[in-house]
Design an enzyme around this catalytic site. Structure first.
Site, PDB file in Angstrom:
ATOM      1  N   SER A  77      48.465 -11.590   1.073  1.00  0.00           N
ATOM      2  CA  SER A  77      47.759 -11.262   2.521  1.00  0.00           C
ATOM      3  C   SER A  77      48.812 -11.032   3.684  1.00  0.00           C
ATOM      4  O   SER A  77      48.136 -10.902   4.686  1.00  0.00           O
ATOM      5  CB  SER A  77      47.114 -12.553   2.761  1.00  0.00           C
ATOM      6  OG  SER A  77      47.692 -13.750   2.904  1.00  0.00           O
ATOM      7  N   LYS A 122      49.660 -17.380   7.910  1.00  0.00           N
ATOM      8  CA  LYS A 122      49.281 -16.160   8.639  1.00  0.00           C
ATOM      9  C   LYS A 122      49.801 -15.975   9.842  1.00  0.00           C
ATOM     10  O   LYS A 122      50.761 -17.014  10.368  1.00  0.00           O
ATOM     11  CB  LYS A 122      47.598 -16.047   9.091  1.00  0.00           C
ATOM     12  CG  LYS A 122      46.668 -16.848   7.984  1.00  0.00           C
ATOM     13  CD  LYS A 122      46.483 -15.643   7.091  1.00  0.00           C
ATOM     14  CE  LYS A 122      45.551 -15.981   5.937  1.00  0.00           C
ATOM     15  NZ  LYS A 122      45.386 -14.645   4.860  1.00  0.00           N
TER      16      LYS A 122
END
Length: 252
Positions: A77, A122
C-alpha cells in the site's frame, strides 16, 4: 647561634615510620564495587558473558519501547517508496514533547477499531482543520485550496484517487492515504465508518524516518516538498474543523 627550629616531641611522633605505608583512600571502594559485580557474575549461569548479554537486551528493550521501533512493511500500500518486507525505524519521540504530525509525514498507527486490528503505515494528507478534496480539474488532491503534486511519491500509473471526497479533518485527527492508491485501504475507504476514516493523533505510534533493510534499499524518509506549499487551514472556512463530510461519489 643555631637558628634552625628544633622538632618538638609531637613533631617526631607524628611522622610515619619507614615501615608505615600511606593507605589508598580509593582501595576499599574499588574492592566493594568489584566484589558486588563478582557476586552477580558468580550467581548468574554463564558469568560475565550472560550479564553482558542481559544488559544489552535490556538496553534494546528500553530503546524499542520508548525511542525507536522496527516495523516491517506488510503490504504494497505504500509502494513505490516502501516495498513488502522492507523494515523501517519508527521514531516514537517525533510527536512527543509538543511535536505534532505534519502533512507528508509517513506515520505508523494503531488501526484497531478504525481500519482493523493491527498497526498500519500511511502518509498524512491532512491534519486537524484541513479541508481535503479530490479532485481538482487535473485530478489532483487539494488541501486548503492548494493542489498537491504527488508525482514524487505516488505509485507509477496510479491516479491520486478514483474515489471523490470532500472532508474537513476534525481537530486532533489525521486524514491518511497510501502512496499506492489503487492498492491501499485508507481514510477514503472508511469515511462512512465510525470515526469517519480519521486517525486520532493519540493512536499514532510514531513517524517512519528510515528504511534500514534491505541495505541496498536503505534511505531516509524525508517529508515531500509538495506539502510545503499548502497554506494553513482557515478555521472559519467550510463550517469549521468539526464538519467531516461524506464522499462525493466514485469516479471509475
Amino acid at each position: 647561634m643555631d637558628t634552625e627550629a628544633q622538632p618538638t616531641e609531637r613533631d617526631r611522633s607524628s611522622r610515619p615510620s619507614d615501615s608505615e605505608q600511606p593507605s589508598d583512600p580509593e582501595g576499599p571502594e574499588e574492592r566493594s564495587r568489584s566484589a558486588f559485580a563478582g557476586r552477580i557474575t558468580d550467581w548468574v549461569p554463564g558469568g560475565r558473558i550472560t550479564v553482558t548479554l542481559l544488559t544489552l537486551l535490556l538496553f534494546l528493550l528500553l530503546l524499542s519501547t520508548f525511542v525507536l521501533r522496527p516495523f516491517q512493511i506488510p503490504s504494497g500500500s505504500m509502494e513505490r517508496g516502501l516495498r513488502i518486507g522492507d523494515r523501517v525505524l519508527v521514531n516514537k519521540l517525533a510527536y512527543r514533547f509538543g511535536g505534532r504530525p505534519q502533512r507528508g509525514d509517513v506515520v505508523v498507527f494503531d488501526g484497531t477499531g478504525l481500519f482493523g486490528p493491527g498497526d498500519y503505515i500511511k502518509r498524512v494528507a491532512g491534519v486537524g482543520g484541513d479541508h481535503v478534496v479530490c479532485c481538482d480539474r487535473e485530478g489532483r488532491v487539494q488541501v486548503n485550496g492548494q493542489s498537491v503534486d504527488e508525482s514524487e511519491f505516488l505509485y507509477p500509473g496510479d491516479r491520486p484517487s478514483t474515489v471523490r471526497f470532500d472532508v474537513v479533518v476534525p481537530d486532533g485527527t489525521l486524514f491518511v492515504l497510501g502512496d499506492h492508491r489503487s492498492g491501499s485501504s485508507d481514510s477514503r475507504d472508511h469515511l462512512g465508518s465510525p470515526g469517519g476514516g480519521m486517525i486520532p493523533v493519540d493512536e499514532v505510534i510514531g513517524r517512519a524516518d528510515w528504511i534500514v533493510w534491505p541495505f541496498a534499499h536503505a534511505t531516509r524518509l524525508d517529508r515531500p516538498d509538495a506539502y510545503a506549499r499548502v497554506p494553513e487551514a482557515d478555521a472559519d472556512a467550510d463550517g469549521g474543523a468539526g464538519d467531516a463530510r461524506r464522499p462525493a461519489g466514485a469516479d471509475g
